[in-house]
Design an enzyme around this catalytic site. Structure first.
Site, PDB file in Angstrom:
ATOM      1  N   CYS A   7      44.158  87.230  51.431  1.00 24.67           N
ATOM      2  CA  CYS A   7      45.327  87.526  50.599  1.00 24.67           C
ATOM      3  C   CYS A   7      46.581  87.251  51.425  1.00 24.67           C
ATOM      4  O   CYS A   7      46.508  86.546  52.448  1.00 24.67           O
ATOM      5  CB  CYS A   7      45.292  88.950  50.047  1.00 24.67           C
ATOM      6  SG  CYS A   7      45.361  90.252  51.301  1.00 24.67           S
ATOM      7  N   ARG A  13      44.680  93.730  49.181  1.00 23.49           N
ATOM      8  CA  ARG A  13      43.596  93.143  48.385  1.00 23.49           C
ATOM      9  C   ARG A  13      42.389  92.680  49.192  1.00 23.49           C
ATOM     10  O   ARG A  13      41.251  93.051  48.889  1.00 23.49           O
ATOM     11  CB  ARG A  13      44.140  91.968  47.546  1.00 23.49           C
ATOM     12  CG  ARG A  13      45.106  92.402  46.460  1.00 23.49           C
ATOM     13  CD  ARG A  13      45.876  91.222  45.893  1.00 23.49           C
ATOM     14  NE  ARG A  13      46.781  90.641  46.878  1.00 23.49           N
ATOM     15  CZ  ARG A  13      47.536  89.579  46.684  1.00 23.49           C
ATOM     16  NH1 ARG A  13      47.476  88.947  45.525  1.00 23.49           N
ATOM     17  NH2 ARG A  13      48.349  89.132  47.625  1.00 23.49           N
ATOM     18  N   ASP A 120      48.984  91.491  43.015  1.00 26.68           N
ATOM     19  CA  ASP A 120      49.339  92.150  44.269  1.00 26.68           C
ATOM     20  C   ASP A 120      49.768  93.590  43.981  1.00 26.68           C
ATOM     21  O   ASP A 120      50.760  93.812  43.286  1.00 26.68           O
ATOM     22  CB  ASP A 120      50.503  91.365  44.895  1.00 26.68           C
ATOM     23  CG  ASP A 120      50.809  91.853  46.287  1.00 26.68           C
ATOM     24  OD1 ASP A 120      50.299  92.912  46.669  1.00 26.68           O
ATOM     25  OD2 ASP A 120      51.564  91.161  46.988  1.00 26.68           O
TER      26      ASP A 120
END
Ligand code: 4NP
Length: 150
Positions: A7, A13, A120
């Site tokens: 990420c 994440r 996100d």
């Protein structure tokens, strides 16, 4: 089989994806995660990501953020990117077709190309982290099934 989750910051994440995937793969598989920026290098995952994982009996508190590096393209067989910006950044670091073949968008495995980004949660709240967890869990199940039959 070595799997890398990627990420932007490697604190929300991809640490969650790493933690979830590790609970699903057979012995002998290596799962790691990285970011495309080095801003959070050396930091543990975001407290909200740690708490969300803990809510599902997964401990990601020992992970440390690191940026993706060239050796990752040799070591890992599959490199899963959480969103399109990350995917493009990772692809720009590849040096040949063999490396490019390893890189994909994480959610593509679910076959839903319109909704292929893991949002996100960094600027969100615990609810956003839980939603991301559920999406990652679904994707990791699909990746596991794909890998085990290939
Ligand atoms: P991640 O989330 O890419 O899922 O780890 C973010 C972490 C940090 C920032 C943005 C997103 N940041 O801007 O510092």
């Amino acid at each position: 089989m070595n799997i890398l989750m990627v990420c932007l910051g490697n604190i929300c994440r991809s640490p969650l994806a790493e933690g979830i995937m590790k609970t699903k793969v057979p012995e002998g598989f290596e799962v790691d995660s990285a970011g495309t920026i080095s801003m959070h290098e050396g930091e543990h995952p975001d407290k909200r990501a740690v708490k969300t994982a803990a809510n599902h009996q997964i401990d990601i508190s020992g992970q440390r953020s690191r940026p993706i590096n060239r050796s990752d393209f040799k070591k890992f067989d599959r490199i899963y990117c959480m969103d399109i910006d990350v995917f493009e950044d990772v692809i720009s670091k590849t040096e040949n077709e063999e490396e490019r073949q390893k890189v994909s968008l994480f959610l593509e495995v679910l076959g839903d190309h319109k909704n292929a980004e893991v949002p996100d949660p960094y600027w969100g709240d615990m609810n956003d982290f839980e939603k991301v967890y559920q999406l990652l869990d679904k994707g990791c199940n699909a990746i596991k099934n794909q890998i085990l039959i290939s």
